[in-house]
Design a protein around this motif. Structure first.
Motif, PDB file in Angstrom:
ATOM      1  N   GLY A 191       0.807  -1.207   0.000  1.00 47.32           N
ATOM      2  CA  GLY A 191       0.000   0.000   0.000  1.00 47.32           C
ATOM      3  C   GLY A 191       0.841   1.258   0.000  1.00 47.32           C
ATOM      4  N   ALA A 192       0.200   2.384  -0.190  1.00 52.43           N
ATOM      5  CA  ALA A 192       0.902   3.664  -0.244  1.00 52.43           C
ATOM      6  C   ALA A 192       1.620   3.973   1.063  1.00 52.43           C
ATOM      7  CB  ALA A 192      -0.088   4.776  -0.588  1.00 52.43           C
ATOM      8  N   GLU A 193       1.119   3.432   2.173  1.00 44.78           N
ATOM      9  CA  GLU A 193       1.742   3.668   3.475  1.00 44.78           C
ATOM     10  C   GLU A 193       2.831   2.646   3.793  1.00 44.78           C
ATOM     11  OE1 GLU A 193      -1.386   3.763   6.338  1.00 44.78           O
ATOM     12  OE2 GLU A 193      -2.270   5.608   5.529  1.00 44.78           O
ATOM     13  N   GLY A 194       3.102   1.738   2.851  1.00 42.37           N
ATOM     14  CA  GLY A 194       4.205   0.792   3.024  1.00 42.37           C
ATOM     15  C   GLY A 194       3.835  -0.555   3.612  1.00 42.37           C
ATOM     16  N   ARG A 195       2.532  -0.808   3.851  1.00 41.84           N
ATOM     17  CA  ARG A 195       2.113  -2.100   4.383  1.00 41.84           C
ATOM     18  C   ARG A 195       2.027  -3.127   3.263  1.00 41.84           C
ATOM     19  NH1 ARG A 195      -1.588   0.990   7.824  1.00 41.84           N
ATOM     20  NH2 ARG A 195      -3.103   0.804   6.149  1.00 41.84           N
ATOM     21  N   ASP A 196       2.617  -4.317   3.499  1.00 43.67           N
ATOM     22  CA  ASP A 196       2.608  -5.382   2.500  1.00 43.67           C
ATOM     23  C   ASP A 196       1.411  -6.302   2.706  1.00 43.67           C
ATOM     24  OD1 ASP A 196       4.960  -4.368   1.477  1.00 43.67           O
ATOM     25  OD2 ASP A 196       6.239  -5.764   2.586  1.00 43.67           O
ATOM     26  N   ASN A 197       0.957  -6.904   1.602  1.00 43.59           N
ATOM     27  CA  ASN A 197      -0.190  -7.802   1.625  1.00 43.59           C
ATOM     28  C   ASN A 197       0.064  -8.968   0.682  1.00 43.59           C
ATOM     29  OD1 ASN A 197      -3.111  -8.435   0.211  1.00 43.59           O
ATOM     30  ND2 ASN A 197      -3.271  -8.104   2.407  1.00 43.59           N
ATOM     31  N   LEU A 198      -0.491 -10.120   1.019  1.00 38.11           N
ATOM     32  CA  LEU A 198      -0.361 -11.311   0.186  1.00 38.11           C
ATOM     33  C   LEU A 198      -1.653 -12.107   0.285  1.00 38.11           C
ATOM     34  CD1 LEU A 198       1.521 -13.173  -1.536  1.00 38.11           C
ATOM     35  CD2 LEU A 198       2.176 -14.269   0.637  1.00 38.11           C
ATOM     36  N   ALA A 199      -2.260 -12.431  -0.859  1.00 33.18           N
ATOM     37  CA  ALA A 199      -3.521 -13.166  -0.859  1.00 33.18           C
ATOM     38  C   ALA A 199      -3.671 -13.974  -2.146  1.00 33.18           C
ATOM     39  CB  ALA A 199      -4.692 -12.196  -0.713  1.00 33.18           C
ATOM     40  N   PRO A 200      -4.234 -15.196  -2.058  1.00 37.87           N
ATOM     41  CA  PRO A 200      -4.431 -16.026  -3.249  1.00 37.87           C
ATOM     42  C   PRO A 200      -5.766 -15.738  -3.934  1.00 37.87           C
ATOM     43  CG  PRO A 200      -4.955 -17.300  -1.287  1.00 37.87           C
ATOM     44  CD  PRO A 200      -4.551 -15.918  -0.814  1.00 37.87           C
ATOM     45  N   TYR A 201      -5.752 -15.787  -5.261  1.00 43.48           N
ATOM     46  CA  TYR A 201      -6.956 -15.587  -6.068  1.00 43.48           C
ATOM     47  C   TYR A 201      -7.023 -16.673  -7.133  1.00 43.48           C
ATOM     48  CZ  TYR A 201      -7.275 -10.955  -3.982  1.00 43.48           C
ATOM     49  OH  TYR A 201      -7.379  -9.917  -3.088  1.00 43.48           O
ATOM     50  N   SER A 202      -8.178 -17.352  -7.214  1.00 45.54           N
ATOM     51  CA  SER A 202      -8.298 -18.421  -8.205  1.00 45.54           C
ATOM     52  C   SER A 202      -8.967 -17.969  -9.494  1.00 45.54           C
ATOM     53  CB  SER A 202      -9.058 -19.615  -7.623  1.00 45.54           C
ATOM     54  OG  SER A 202     -10.403 -19.280  -7.362  1.00 45.54           O
ATOM     55  N   PHE A 203      -9.444 -16.730  -9.550  1.00 44.89           N
ATOM     56  CA  PHE A 203      -9.845 -16.146 -10.826  1.00 44.89           C
ATOM     57  C   PHE A 203      -8.636 -15.385 -11.351  1.00 44.89           C
ATOM     58  CE2 PHE A 203     -14.476 -15.947  -9.225  1.00 44.89           C
ATOM     59  CZ  PHE A 203     -14.708 -17.250  -9.663  1.00 44.89           C
ATOM     60  N   PHE A 204      -7.722 -16.131 -11.956  1.00 48.08           N
ATOM     61  CA  PHE A 204      -6.431 -15.590 -12.401  1.00 48.08           C
ATOM     62  C   PHE A 204      -6.014 -16.288 -13.682  1.00 48.08           C
ATOM     63  CE2 PHE A 204      -1.978 -17.058 -12.520  1.00 48.08           C
ATOM     64  CZ  PHE A 204      -1.381 -15.884 -12.952  1.00 48.08           C
ATOM     65  N   ASN A 205      -5.375 -15.542 -14.586  1.00 52.37           N
ATOM     66  CA  ASN A 205      -4.814 -16.174 -15.776  1.00 52.37           C
ATOM     67  C   ASN A 205      -3.957 -15.191 -16.565  1.00 52.37           C
ATOM     68  OD1 ASN A 205      -4.433 -18.313 -17.694  1.00 52.37           O
ATOM     69  ND2 ASN A 205      -6.484 -19.036 -17.154  1.00 52.37           N
ATOM     70  N   ALA A 206      -3.206 -15.744 -17.515  1.00 48.22           N
ATOM     71  CA  ALA A 206      -2.492 -14.934 -18.503  1.00 48.22           C
ATOM     72  C   ALA A 206      -3.477 -14.593 -19.612  1.00 48.22           C
ATOM     73  CB  ALA A 206      -1.310 -15.709 -19.068  1.00 48.22           C
ATOM     74  N   VAL A 207      -3.340 -13.383 -20.186  1.00 49.94           N
ATOM     75  CA  VAL A 207      -4.308 -12.957 -21.193  1.00 49.94           C
ATOM     76  C   VAL A 207      -3.683 -12.464 -22.497  1.00 49.94           C
ATOM     77  CG1 VAL A 207      -6.127 -12.425 -19.524  1.00 49.94           C
ATOM     78  CG2 VAL A 207      -4.469 -10.650 -20.135  1.00 49.94           C
ATOM     79  N   ALA A 208      -2.363 -12.280 -22.558  1.00 47.52           N
ATOM     80  CA  ALA A 208      -1.731 -11.800 -23.793  1.00 47.52           C
ATOM     81  C   ALA A 208      -0.238 -12.117 -23.772  1.00 47.52           C
ATOM     82  CB  ALA A 208      -1.945 -10.299 -23.970  1.00 47.52           C
ATOM     83  N   TYR A 209       0.330 -12.267 -24.977  1.00 46.86           N
ATOM     84  CA  TYR A 209       1.761 -12.552 -25.133  1.00 46.86           C
ATOM     85  C   TYR A 209       2.610 -11.286 -25.285  1.00 46.86           C
ATOM     86  CZ  TYR A 209       1.312 -17.627 -25.967  1.00 46.86           C
ATOM     87  OH  TYR A 209       1.095 -18.969 -25.834  1.00 46.86           O
ATOM     88  N   HIS A 210       2.182 -10.376 -26.186  1.00 48.07           N
ATOM     89  CA  HIS A 210       3.032  -9.240 -26.578  1.00 48.07           C
ATOM     90  C   HIS A 210       2.280  -7.919 -26.395  1.00 48.07           C
ATOM     91  CE1 HIS A 210       5.722 -12.218 -28.249  1.00 48.07           C
ATOM     92  NE2 HIS A 210       4.754 -12.652 -29.041  1.00 48.07           N
ATOM     93  N   PRO A 211       2.556  -7.160 -25.376  1.00 47.20           N
ATOM     94  CA  PRO A 211       3.423  -7.513 -24.252  1.00 47.20           C
ATOM     95  C   PRO A 211       2.726  -8.519 -23.344  1.00 47.20           C
ATOM     96  CG  PRO A 211       2.391  -5.399 -23.839  1.00 47.20           C
ATOM     97  CD  PRO A 211       2.001  -5.791 -25.231  1.00 47.20           C
ATOM     98  N   PRO A 212       3.482  -9.263 -22.542  1.00 47.50           N
ATOM     99  CA  PRO A 212       2.854 -10.246 -21.668  1.00 47.50           C
ATOM    100  C   PRO A 212       1.951  -9.559 -20.641  1.00 47.50           C
ATOM    101  CG  PRO A 212       5.174  -9.976 -21.117  1.00 47.50           C
ATOM    102  CD  PRO A 212       4.944  -9.227 -22.391  1.00 47.50           C
ATOM    103  N   GLN A 213       0.736 -10.083 -20.496  1.00 43.31           N
ATOM    104  CA  GLN A 213      -0.234  -9.479 -19.580  1.00 43.31           C
ATOM    105  C   GLN A 213      -0.993 -10.567 -18.826  1.00 43.31           C
ATOM    106  OE1 GLN A 213      -2.416  -6.079 -21.672  1.00 43.31           O
ATOM    107  NE2 GLN A 213      -1.109  -6.884 -23.294  1.00 43.31           N
ATOM    108  N   VAL A 214      -1.392 -10.245 -17.605  1.00 46.69           N
ATOM    109  CA  VAL A 214      -2.151 -11.158 -16.763  1.00 46.69           C
ATOM    110  C   VAL A 214      -3.333 -10.423 -16.157  1.00 46.69           C
ATOM    111  CG1 VAL A 214      -0.151 -12.608 -16.197  1.00 46.69           C
ATOM    112  CG2 VAL A 214      -0.724 -10.648 -14.737  1.00 46.69           C
ATOM    113  N   MET A 215      -4.238 -11.189 -15.556  1.00 48.66           N
ATOM    114  CA  MET A 215      -5.378 -10.597 -14.873  1.00 48.66           C
ATOM    115  C   MET A 215      -5.716 -11.435 -13.649  1.00 48.66           C
ATOM    116  SD  MET A 215      -7.865 -13.056 -15.193  1.00 48.66           S
ATOM    117  CE  MET A 215      -9.333 -12.169 -14.757  1.00 48.66           C
ATOM    118  N   PHE A 216      -6.333 -10.799 -12.670  1.00 50.06           N
ATOM    119  CA  PHE A 216      -6.970 -11.529 -11.588  1.00 50.06           C
ATOM    120  C   PHE A 216      -8.183 -10.739 -11.158  1.00 50.06           C
ATOM    121  CE2 PHE A 216      -4.751  -8.478  -8.949  1.00 50.06           C
ATOM    122  CZ  PHE A 216      -5.526  -8.351  -7.803  1.00 50.06           C
ATOM    123  N   SER A 217      -9.165 -11.422 -10.594  1.00 52.32           N
ATOM    124  CA  SER A 217     -10.346 -10.711 -10.142  1.00 52.32           C
ATOM    125  C   SER A 217     -10.598 -10.958  -8.669  1.00 52.32           C
ATOM    126  CB  SER A 217     -11.577 -11.096 -10.968  1.00 52.32           C
ATOM    127  OG  SER A 217     -11.919 -12.446 -10.780  1.00 52.32           O
TER     128      SER A 217
END
Length: 201
Positions: free
Chosen positions: A32-58
């Motif tokens: 976050g902007a205040e420097g707090r770190d976060n980690l969380a799993p998301y199963s609505f996730f995938n790669a969506v493009a090669y050039h340039p490489p792009q991914v998404m999660f919801s």
């Protein structure tokens, strides 16, 4: 059986997630902007493009301390970056521990005892021991129908691969057994791989 989602399914549990399987897990790390770190799993996730490489999660839920969303999307709104860490079978328990409904002040790396490392192209932590991590610069956040449904798209600006996962110049998933999400409380692991040659190749 047939049902319209708007009418309900009449089953003990929603079958939607069990039908769309297996799904890769994006273990999303943010700061976050205040420097707090976060980690969380998301199963609505995938790669969506090669050039340039792009991914998404919801992200599909909200927390009282984050208004209309959860920590990951809130942090990305503030900083414009995130990192996707790939989950291996050996890290299933700590990944699950990071999925709890902790307050925004909680650093899931510390809470679950996960070693972090700094990303190279963005100001964000990553899972130090992950088989691979994708450093991402936000391109857009799209709100889907539904109050808390947001999709974050990112361009991959840096790629980390663990050395033991590279075999003869290829990233070998059998070296770490990716964890995948099924429905309900179920997961699966990839241990067997086969190849097919596409017609015309």
């Amino acid at each position: 059986m047939f049902y319209k989602p708007e009418d309900g399914h009449g089953l003990p549990h929603n079958p939607f997630n069990a039908i769309v399987t297996p799904r890769p897990i994006g273990w999303i790390s943010t700061r976050g902007a205040e420097g707090r770190d976060n980690l969380a799993p998301y199963s609505f996730f995938n790669a969506v493009a090669y050039h340039p490489p792009q991914v998404m999660f919801s992200s599909t839920n909200a927390k009282p301390d984050r208004g209309d969303t959860k920590d990951s999307i809130a942090n990305i709104r503030e900083t414009g970056v995130f990192c996707v860490n790939i989950v291996e079978y050996a890290m299933r328990d700590v990944m699950n521990q990071s999925s709890g409904p902790w307050g925004k002040e909680v650093d899931e790396f510390d809470h679950a005892g996960i070693d972090k490392a700094e990303c190279t192209t963005i100001s964000c932590p990553r899972v130090a021991a992950a088989p691979a991590s994708l450093e991402c610069k936000l391109t857009q956040i799209v709100q889907l129908p539904g109050a808390a449904n947001f999709v974050a798209f990112g361009e991959v600006t840096g790629v980390h691969m663990r050395d033991d996962c590279l075999v003869d110049g290829a990233f070998d998933v059998t070296r770490f057994n990716p964890l995948t999400r099924l429905g309900y409380k179920d997961y699966s692991v990839i241990r067997e791989v086969f190849s097919l040659t596409r017609p015309g190749e």
